[in-house]
Design an enzyme around this catalytic site. Structure first.
Site, PDB file in Angstrom:
ATOM      1  N   HIS A 154       5.609  54.479 -56.976  1.00 55.99           N
ATOM      2  CA  HIS A 154       5.863  55.738 -57.674  1.00 55.99           C
ATOM      3  C   HIS A 154       6.879  56.529 -56.857  1.00 55.99           C
ATOM      4  CE1 HIS A 154       5.374  59.432 -59.894  1.00 55.99           C
ATOM      5  NE2 HIS A 154       5.017  60.068 -58.789  1.00 55.99           N
ATOM      6  N   CYS A 199       9.864  57.521 -63.414  1.00 57.18           N
ATOM      7  CA  CYS A 199       9.946  58.302 -62.182  1.00 57.18           C
ATOM      8  C   CYS A 199      11.104  57.845 -61.296  1.00 57.18           C
ATOM      9  CB  CYS A 199       8.633  58.206 -61.418  1.00 57.18           C
ATOM     10  SG  CYS A 199       8.195  56.519 -60.932  1.00 57.18           S
TER      11      CYS A 199
END
Length: 893
Positions: A189, A117
């Site tokens: 994230h 990510c």
């Protein structure tokens, strides 16, 4: 603002490899064990918070018109600012504190696979890259996933962003996506168009420069080590590799000892067969390695693991177990022990690299390199992996010799009582984060109910008269065979003739041809007189002992002058190798190699091709060492192997071989000593470092008078000595302006030394002096502002001074980035050399061995289309040297 087409093409390649497939689950954030740790909620749940934050219904309208799954091509075509995306942020839970209005500056992103990510950080930067940097940025984007792998730490991601901001200054003010943080799983994230997972926090960073300030403030903090994606595990692990969890691994030495002890037993009894079968079934461990469990530590060269579940050893073990279980029932009791030993022989052969083409032996480096997996919590293991691979090769070669000795060892006629397999239990490495139940039960000993076997002493049945008679007959037959061989084979010579079959055998003794009696010598089929005998013109078979002294060649076209020239050249080569005369090798290597290739065409049995390869490699390695001051262990190992093969072929070396000479010169290199001392001084502070640098310069000046310095030694001496004197001059200078110029010059020298020596040295004195000069300049600017200047003038002076300082800092960062690029390129070249050099050396030895097995040009006389030697007409369009010339070689079929 449009994205550059070249960068867009690079992103399409990355998205094709690392984006979530259409069939993948897009609503779950997973950890390393594929368990959900976060969910993406519905947009409706945040409408109230969104209205409170923005109070702008136009944003809600634009949000509702954007489809759930954006087309990737349309996202890459337009600027992210045309998609004012709103993430699902929590107004009461923020990480580090942030105003919500800043988080609205977002963009549409792709959905990358778990662990990648962080690539979302580069998408908005792509719109701000200028055309001049498009090509470099595309390469940066394409290489980043393979460089970082899956789940890097936050500090690694921030270092990458710092590197990107240094190389591409136009992205410093670019927006970045929201970085979410989960306080429960302790991981980050980088969000995409799905938003922030529910109840996750957000980082206080909306632009690149804010992220870089976070990197500067968080040095040494614990959260810098948290993973971006999941906990440590193997990256690039495939489902097809899950079988390793159930595969059975055993220590190589333990299995070798088990099989060696099995060869000393008698298996006529049922209990002995059951003991061996039980030992084989309980050998080793399962659950040794998995995606989240790293392969056992391989720093110790003696710890090598054998995979018993892989072919070919699994097949041979299955055959042995099947025979012990049921196969022996159809055999006589007297043959069972012999058959069991034969099966054990086959298992041992699969463990030896001399008998088996593939090996099931692993250490940590071989497992990770062969299967292309990366332990994402540890990076930069290139040099350590190379050392472990070299240790594995040496271990397997050493154990192959030991296995060969075991196979040739005669079995004892005495039956050992109460045999139990000698298998020392040894558990694999247990990491702290691994549960203790992950390790299987160790190897068990033989069952306790094994009944003792009686000791049987076989009576001697030898007949000395029969042995004496057999010895006499063998000696007589050997003498007769040697006489017939000399009379019927060595005395025959191939002669050409002009009619079919183009050759004939002309027999007779060479001395009789020269005696002059008996009415003349024999005539050839063409009616021409025989060629006068000269040394080395007859066809003979080379032995290992006489290659170095016998210069006979398998050719009928060589005249006496050519043979004399070849003999003289060969003797010069032998003398240069025996005396380790690099001057002769460097001066004459090209001519010698050409002559050796011509000699290899004439005699396919002699090691001329192998000798030519050795001379060529030694010349290149010695020249490279004198120019760069470096030579790898793999290269030296390849040369040592070639020298062993040449010794076996009869080529003599002196007390010190050329390879040992290069190794000794590398170990005693003055540049290495200066480099080590320079790195030690760089760690010192204050006046002590200045004095130590001056002493080092004096030492270098003294040793530079030696006449045996290489070009690299001279270059290193000049660079280090110049920097040492420059530091002394800076310490003695009082003018700030002159000091600043000298510091810039010394910093450039320091970077040059790091590039030459492959170091990463930064002298604290230079950095401290530079900071002191900049601080003084800022203080002087402040003093000028107090001398009656207007506030506007003061602000202009401060802005100009700050811009200059920023410019100097950027220039320093550029130099540091260039130095890192050079170091990375050098490290990659070293890795390639360590990996490819032993492979090339083994391939060259294999090609030379195949050439000798094919017979060289022994079939040359039977093929009139082959080229002739110098002195005769050569075939048009055919090269002088061709490997694999034998007609019977498998590569020519």
């Amino acid at each position: 603002m449009m994205m550059n087409s070249m960068i867009r093409q690079g992103w399409q390649q990355v998205l094709r490899r690392f984006s979530i497939p259409t069939s993948g689950d897009r609503l779950i954030v997973s950890n390393s064990t594929d368990q959900p740790i976060g969910l993406f909620g519905a947009f409706d749940t945040s409408l109230q918070t969104l209205s409170q934050v923005t109070n702008d219904p136009e944003v809600l309208k634009q949000k509702s018109n954007i489809p759930t799954h954006l087309d990737v091509a349309s996202v890459l075509e337009a600027s992210p600012r045309s998609f004012p995306w709103v993430f699902l942020t929590n107004s009461f839970c923020t990480f580090g504190g942030s105003i919500h209005a800043q988080n609205l500056q977002a963009f549409a992103t792709a959905e990358f696979k778990s662990g990648f990510c962080y690539m979302n950080l580069l998408i908005p930067l792509s719109f701000d890259i200028i055309d001049a940097h498009a090509d470099s940025f595309r390469g940066f984007v394409e290489q980043l996933p393979d460089t970082l792998g899956a789940y890097p730490s936050l500090s690694m991601v921030l270092n990458v962003m710092l590197h990107a901001a240094t190389r591409f200054p136009e992205i410093v003010a670019s927006p970045i996506p929201t970085i979410a943080f989960d306080a429960e799983s302790l991981q980050f994230h980088v969000t995409d168009k799905r938003g922030v997972p529910g109840m996750w926090n957000i980082l206080k960073a909306c632009r690149v420069y804010e992220l870089l300030s976070l990197a500067a403030d968080g040095i040494g903090c614990e959260y810098m080590l948290y993973p971006v994606g999941a906990a440590p595990q193997y990256s690039f692990w495939k489902k097809s590799m899950d079988h390793f969890t159930s595969d059975r691994f055993v220590e190589f030495l333990a299995m070798q000892d088990l099989l060696a002890s099995a060869l000393e037993q008698d298996y006529a009894t049922h209990d002995a067969r059951d003991a061996l079968l039980s030992a084989l079934q309980n050998a080793g461990y399962t659950n040794v390695v998995a995606r989240e469990r790293r392969f056992p530590n391989g720093h110790d060269p003696s710890i090598v693991w054998l995979n018993l579940s892989e072919a070919p050893i699994s097949e041979k073990l299955t055959e042995l177990k099947r025979y012990l279980l049921v196969g022996h029932r159809s055999d006589d009791t007297a043959d069972i022990t012999h058959n069991v030993h034969q099966h054990v022989f086959e298992v041992l052969k699969t463990m030896s690299v001399q008998f088996s083409k593939t090996t099931n032996a692993y250490n940590r480096a071989r497992f990770e390199v062969n299967h292309k997996v990366i332990w994402n919590a540890e990076y930069g293991r290139g040099p350590q992996q190379n050392a472990e691979l070299e240790a594995l090769v040496l271990f397997l070669n050493r154990q192959s010799l030991e296995i060969e000795n075991i196979l040739h060892r005669t079995t004892s006629p005495v039956v050992v009582t109460s045999w139990k397999p000698d298998v020392p239990p040894a558990a694999p490495e247990i990491k702290e984060e691994e549960p203790t139940h992950a390790i299987a039960t160790p190897i068990t000993e033989a069952p306790s109910h094994v009944t003792p076997v009686e000791v049987v002493n076989l009576p001697p049945t030898r007949s000395y008269w029969a042995e004496t008679l057999v010895g006499i007959l063998t000696a007589i037959l050997g003498t007769v065979f040697a006489f017939l061989t000399r009379a019927l084979i060595r005395a025959k010579r191939l002669r050409r003739k002009s009619t079919f079959p183009w050759v004939t055998l002309n027999s007779g003794d060479d001395d009789d041809d020269q005696s002059g009696g008996g009415g003349g010598g024999p005539q050839t089929p063409g009616g021409q007189p025989p060629v006068p005998h000269t040394r080395g013109t007859h066809q003979s078979r080379f032995s290992v002992q006489d290659i170095a002294s016998d210069t006979s060649l398998l050719s009928v076209d060589l005249d006496e002058d050519t043979l004399s020239q070849y003999d003289e050249t060969f003797q010069k080569i032998r003398r240069a190798l025996f005396e380790t005369s690099f001057a002769d090798i460097l001066q004459n290597s090209a001519r010698w190699i050409s002559t050796l290739e011509a000699m290899a065409l004439a005699d396919g049995n002699a090691p001329y091709t192998l000798l030519a390869q050795y001379l060529n490699g030694i010349e290149e390695a010695y020249t490279n060492f004198r120019n760069t001051g470096h030579i790898s262990r793999a290269t030296l190992s390849g040369f040592f192997a070639l020298e062993d093969n040449l010794r076996a072929a009869g080529i003599a070396f002196g007390t010190t071989t050329p390879t040992q000479t290069i190794q000794n010169q590398f170990a005693d290199s003055p540049a290495r000593r200066w480099k080590t001392r320079f790195e030690q001084i760089a760690c010192e502070l204050g006046d002590a470092s200045i004095k130590s640098l001056a002493d080092l310069a004096d030492i270098i000046d003294t040793e530079r008078e030696r006449g045996d310095l290489t070009q690299f030694d001279v270059l290193a001496a000049s660079s280090i000595s110049s920097l040492c004197r420059a530091v002394r001059i800076i310490s003695d200078t009082t003018d700030p302006n002159a000091q600043l110029a000298l510091v810039e010059n010394a910093t450039a020298m320091q970077n040059n030394i790091n590039a030459i020596l492959g170091t990463n040295v930064s002298i604290p004195f230079l950095s401290a002096t530079r900071r002191l000069l900049i601080t003084r300049r800022v203080q002087e600017a402040g003093a000028e502002s107090r001398s009656g200047a207007t506030p506007e003038t003061v602000q202009q002076l401060a802005d100009a001074e700050l811009a200059k300082i920023v410019s100097e800092a950027n220039m320093y960062n550029e130099m540091a980035a260039s130095q890192r690029d050079i170091a990375n390129a050098t490290r990659e070249a070293t890795i390639r050399e360590h990996v490819l050099s032993p492979v090339n050396a083994l391939a060259n030895v294999g090609m030379a061995a195949a050439f000798f097995r094919s017979g060289g040009l022994r079939s040359r006389a039977f093929n009139p289309a082959m080229p002739t030697m110098p002195g005769g007409p050569a075939a048009a369009g055919r090269p002088m040297f061709q490997a694999f010339r034998g007609r019977g070689h498998r590569l020519n079929r």
